[in-house]
Design an enzyme around this catalytic site. Structure first.
Site, short mmCIF file in Angstrom:
data_model
loop_
_atom_site.label_atom_id
_atom_site.label_comp_id
_atom_site.label_asym_id
_atom_site.label_seq_id
_atom_site.Cartn_x
_atom_site.Cartn_y
_atom_site.Cartn_z
N ARG A 137 -2.64 9.81 11.17
CA ARG A 137 -3.42 8.59 11.35
C ARG A 137 -4.70 8.92 12.12
O ARG A 137 -4.65 9.60 13.13
CB ARG A 137 -2.60 7.58 12.13
N PHE A 144 -7.43 2.18 5.60
CA PHE A 144 -6.70 0.92 5.41
C PHE A 144 -7.12 -0.20 6.34
O PHE A 144 -6.66 -1.31 6.20
CB PHE A 144 -5.18 1.13 5.47
N GLU A 191 0.85 -1.20 0.00
CA GLU A 191 0.00 0.00 0.00
C GLU A 191 0.88 1.24 0.00
O GLU A 191 2.01 1.20 0.49
CB GLU A 191 -0.87 0.05 1.27
N GLU A 226 -5.53 7.23 6.99
CA GLU A 226 -4.63 8.36 7.07
C GLU A 226 -5.32 9.56 6.41
O GLU A 226 -5.84 9.45 5.30
CB GLU A 226 -3.33 8.00 6.32
N ARG A 250 -3.24 8.96 16.57
CA ARG A 250 -2.38 7.83 16.83
C ARG A 250 -2.05 7.73 18.33
O ARG A 250 -1.87 6.66 18.87
CB ARG A 250 -1.10 8.03 16.02
N LYS A 272 2.29 4.46 1.55
CA LYS A 272 2.41 4.95 2.94
C LYS A 272 2.24 6.47 2.88
O LYS A 272 3.17 7.19 2.53
CB LYS A 272 3.77 4.58 3.54
N ARG A 275 4.13 -3.71 17.56
CA ARG A 275 4.95 -3.43 16.38
C ARG A 275 5.53 -4.76 15.93
O ARG A 275 6.34 -5.35 16.62
CB ARG A 275 6.08 -2.47 16.76
P1 AMP Z 1 5.78 5.57 11.19
O1 AMP Z 1 4.98 6.72 11.77
O2 AMP Z 1 6.93 5.97 10.37
O3 AMP Z 1 6.05 4.50 12.21
O4 AMP Z 1 4.81 4.87 10.16
C1 AMP Z 1 3.58 4.34 10.52
C2 AMP Z 1 2.48 5.31 10.17
O5 AMP Z 1 2.27 5.38 8.77
C3 AMP Z 1 1.13 4.90 10.68
O6 AMP Z 1 0.97 5.21 12.03
C4 AMP Z 1 0.17 5.66 9.81
O7 AMP Z 1 -0.05 6.94 10.37
C5 AMP Z 1 0.96 5.88 8.53
N1 AMP Z 1 0.41 5.22 7.34
C6 AMP Z 1 0.37 5.78 6.11
N2 AMP Z 1 -0.13 4.95 5.21
C7 AMP Z 1 -0.45 3.80 5.85
C8 AMP Z 1 -0.99 2.56 5.44
N3 AMP Z 1 -1.31 2.30 4.18
N4 AMP Z 1 -1.15 1.60 6.40
C9 AMP Z 1 -0.80 1.84 7.68
N5 AMP Z 1 -0.28 3.00 8.12
C10 AMP Z 1 -0.10 3.98 7.22
#
Ligand code: AMP
Length: 579
Positions: A252, A337, A245, A297, A267, A247, A412
């Site tokens: 979130r 998602f 998918e 998102e 989040r 990102k 995680r």
């Molecule tokens: P990170 O904040 O770098 O740990 O990345 C995770 C975050 O990516 C999640 O908490 C979401 O806010 C965001 N995100 C964006 N696109 C997606 C997706 N397709 N599936 C899940 N999370 C996503």
């Protein structure tokens, strides 16, 4: 309780902290335990309730003045010397004589209920009501109690008690060992409420904790992704079928729908419903079941073109005042998602494949609400192209998700893997690009162009090669001006001198040159400028392109930025490590 607090304060060892906390938990009454759990973290409710203690230092100083009979100057001087309002209160109160007759010892329940009342007071007269409630408490405080009460009230308790320390200590106190934490964690992860877990545990044991499930209007701790440095590394972790998918780089959001009632959580489980009136409206309309929890998102978009804004722009939405203005300037599109709850039942334990089907069946997709862009393929080149496409379009990278995995709240794990780029580029230049096509807008004005397709000049081939679609930076006047300016160049087919994989709604004879600014030049699976030069099969594209407002009528099409220059600019960008 104060005994326990002062011991907690003196240790810096995690294990000792847990043991001390566990003794504190055992020493208080069952009905007081949830209060203690909140108070030691400086809270009176779990975060999602949005009730903040937030008592101002000024109010505390005024209360101290009344209780001790000292003037403000003396108190301020003491604060200057000792630094900490809690310590100041402790020493000042020890000097005052207790009025023995009226003295009512402090209980945890009384402290909690009073702080709770104070937190909920607002409007006219609330300051004086708060003050008198606080004075009542302080009057009955032992000196050391005053120290901790004040620290709780002004949010400076800082005992370093993290959520997992509380869970460890609860397990140690009531289940015999901190190894039992896991059995409490699930309840905590689906409820985000440590006080609730503690209350159920002390009153009804593990059986009662296990009954804590998903509930509407109470946020679930989000599932998190592990990180891989590149696609091949991520794929090594995927034993089952998987899905890729985009990102998105937004915020979130977890949306709870209960009939007409919509709650949105961040989040970090804060209730952010007030920041997103547009999401509330669209969720009411487009989430079909009456009762559901979905996750996605929210990304800020340009209202005319639908193109993404960089993440920083979305943060304008996180404000307390003038939300309507921010909403009009930075509308959001929601990319969903996941689904966690549907028609009265938790869907957490269903495999992702089934959850996605349920999600798809629950949403009426529209301009502002969509499912995440996704790809079901295990072919490396296709996934790589998706990654380039995602980045070019303003995403951070891609997510790869195991289709058999359940939704593990708060965890995680490698069943969700995020892949961001190791480096991003930073571009400082503007470019002059030729308008070769246009797509219709999605905004209010039908007939206007939403995005323009622009190209760089390839001197060797004497052609124009596309490098981006641009829809940001247009003022209302520009939106009116472009159709007029471009009308004499409209042709009903692609010009032979234009090299493009995209098919816009309108083609132009290459003539009008505009100045464009961009955050970076990236690889592109679609655009034709610089095709095969930097990487085989990829061209170059602009990320977050923006019209500067300048039409370069001093330049003709062949004076535009050339493909060669673009390639040079690609290589000379400043490389920045991504976080
Ligand atoms: P990170 O904040 O770098 O740990 O990345 C995770 C975050 O990516 C999640 O908490 C979401 O806010 C965001 N995100 C964006 N696109 C997606 C997706 N397709 N599936 C899940 N999370 C996503």
């Amino acid at each position: 309780m104060v005994d326990g607090l002062s011991k907690l304060e003196q240790t810096s060892k995690r294990l000792e902290l847990t043991t001390l906390l566990s003794s504190l938990f055992k020493s208080v009454g069952a009905d007081e335990l949830p209060y203690v759990v909140y108070l030691i973290q400086g809270k009176i409710y779990p975060d999602y309730k949005g009730v903040e203690l937030g008592i101002a230092e000024k109010l505390v100083i005024r209360a101290l003045k009344m209780v001790t009979g000292l003037d403000e100057m003396t108190i301020e001087k003491e604060i200057g010397k000792k630094g900490d309002l809690g310590i100041v209160a402790e020493s000042l109160i020890s000097k005052k004589k207790q009025a023995a007759l009226l003295y009512q010892p402090l209980t945890i329940g009384r402290v909690y209920v009073t702080l709770d009342r104070m937190a909920k007071l607002s409007g006219a007269g609330s300051q004086s009501q708060k003050l008198s409630l606080f004075i009542n408490l302080l009057n009955d405080c032992e000196p050391i109690e005053a120290k901790y009460l004040i620290r709780m009230a002004i949010g400076s308790l800082r005992l370093g008690v993290a959520d997992y320390t509380v869970l460890d200590a609860l397990a140690e106190a009531f289940l015999g060992s901190r190894d039992m934490r896991g059995s409490l964690e699930t309840a905590y992860n689906v409820s985000g409420d440590l006080g609730l877990v503690a209350g159920n545990l002390v009153n009804g044991g593990l059986e009662s904790v296990k009954k804590i499930g998903v509930e509407l209007n109470r946020p679930i701790r989000p599932m998190l992704a592990e990180r891989a440095k590149d696609i091949p590394e991520a794929l090594k972790h995927m034993q089952n079928d998987f899905i890729c998918e985009y990102k998105y780089d937004g915020e979130r959001v977890q949306i709870h729908k209960e009939g007409e009632l919509i709650s949105i959580f961040s989040r970090r489980l804060e209730n952010i419903t007030v920041n997103y009136p547009d999401l509330v409206a669209i969720s009411k309309k487009k989430i079909k079941p009456d009762v559901a929890i979905v996750e996605g998102e929210a990304v800020a978009i340009d209202k005319n073109s639908g193109q993404f804004y960089p993440f920083q722009e979305l943060m304008h939405r996180r404000r307390k005042y003038e939300i309507d203005k921010a909403m009009a300037k930075y509308p959001v599109c929601l990319f969903l998602f996941d689904i966690m709850y549907l028609k009265g039942k938790s869907t957490l334990n269903l495999p992702l494949k089934e959850r996605r089907e349920l999600l798809r069946g629950s949403i009426e997709v529209g301009k502002m609400i969509k499912l995440t862009e996704s790809l079901r393929s295990s072919e490396l080149p296709r996934i790589e192209r998706m990654m380039e496409d995602a980045i070019e379009n303003g995403c951070e990278g891609i997510m790869i998700k195991d289709l058999k995995s359940v939704y593990r709240a708060g965890a995680r794990e490698f069943s969700w893997i995020k892949i961001k780029r190791e480096y991003k580029n930073e571009l400082n230049d503007t470019m002059d690009l030729v308008v070769v096509g246009a797509f219709h807008g999605m905004g209010r004005r039908a007939g206007n162009y939403g995005t323009l397709l622009v190209a760089a000049y390839d001197e060797d081939a004497d052609t124009f090669k596309t490098v981006t679609k641009i829809g940001t930076g247009f003022k209302d006047e520009d939106l009116d001006m472009f159709p007029k300016l471009l009308s004499k160049y409209v042709i009903d087919h692609r010009s032979a001198r234009v090299d493009s994989n995209l098919k816009p709604d309108v083609w132009f004879e290459p003539s009008v040159v505009i100045e464009v600014q961009a955050q970076e030049i990236t690889l592109s699976p679609i655009h034709t400028a610089g095709l095969d030069v930097v990487k085989k099969g990829s061209g170059l594209a602009l990320r977050f392109p923006k019209f500067t407002g300048k039409v370069r009528d001093d330049k003709s099409a062949v004076d535009a930025t050339t493909v060669k220059e673009l390639v040079e600019m690609y290589y000379s960008q400043r490389k920045i490590r991504t976080g």
